[in-house]
Design a protein around this motif. Structure first.
Motif: not given
Length: 109
Positions: A18-21, A23-29, A38-39
Motif C-alpha cells: 500500500a505504501a509503495v502504491g 507513493y506512486g499514485f500521489t506524485r505531483d505529475v 503507482g501501477l
C-alpha cells in the motif's frame, strides 16, 4: 501468539504494498503518469515477492539472502512512507517489521 504473528506478517506485507502504491499514485505529475508510477511500483513489488518471497516462490531465498531480500522489500515500503512525509508511520512500519520478523525467526515461521 504464533498465529497472531502470522497475521501481523501478512498485514505488514500489505502495508508495504500500500505504501509503495500510494507513493506512486500521489506524485505531483500528470494523472496518467501518476497512475503509471503507482501501477509499476505495485507490479514490481508483487513480482519480486512472487519470485523470491512467497511460500510458493519460484526462487526460494534462505539465510542471508532472505534477510537481504526482505530488508530491501520492506524497506521500500518504509522509504515510500518517509518520502510522502509520513515519518511516524514509516518508523512504526519499520519497528513492527523488525519485531515481527525477529519473532518469526525465533518461532521458525
Amino acid at each position: 501468539m504464533k498465529t497472531a504473528n502470522l497475521g501481523v506478517l501478512f498485514l505488514i506485507e500489505l502495508a508495504a504494498l500500500a505504501a509503495v502504491g500510494a507513493y506512486g499514485f500521489t506524485r505531483d505529475v500528470a494523472a496518467p503518469l501518476a497512475w503509471l508510477y503507482g501501477l509499476l511500483g505495485l507490479a514490481a513489488m508483487i513480482t519480486t515477492w512472487a519470485l523470491f518471497g512467497s511460500q510458493k516462490a519460484v526462487h526460494k531465498t534462505r539465510g542471508a539472502t532472505r534477510v537481504a531480500f526482505e530488508t530491501v522489500w520492506f524497506g521500500a515500503g518504509v522509504a515510500a512512507l518517509a518520502l510522502t512525509g509520513a515519518y511516524v508511520w514509516a518508523a512504526l512500519l519499520a519497528a513492527v517489521c523488525a519485531l515481527s520478523k525477529a519473532l518469526a525467526v525465533h518461532w521458525n515461521q
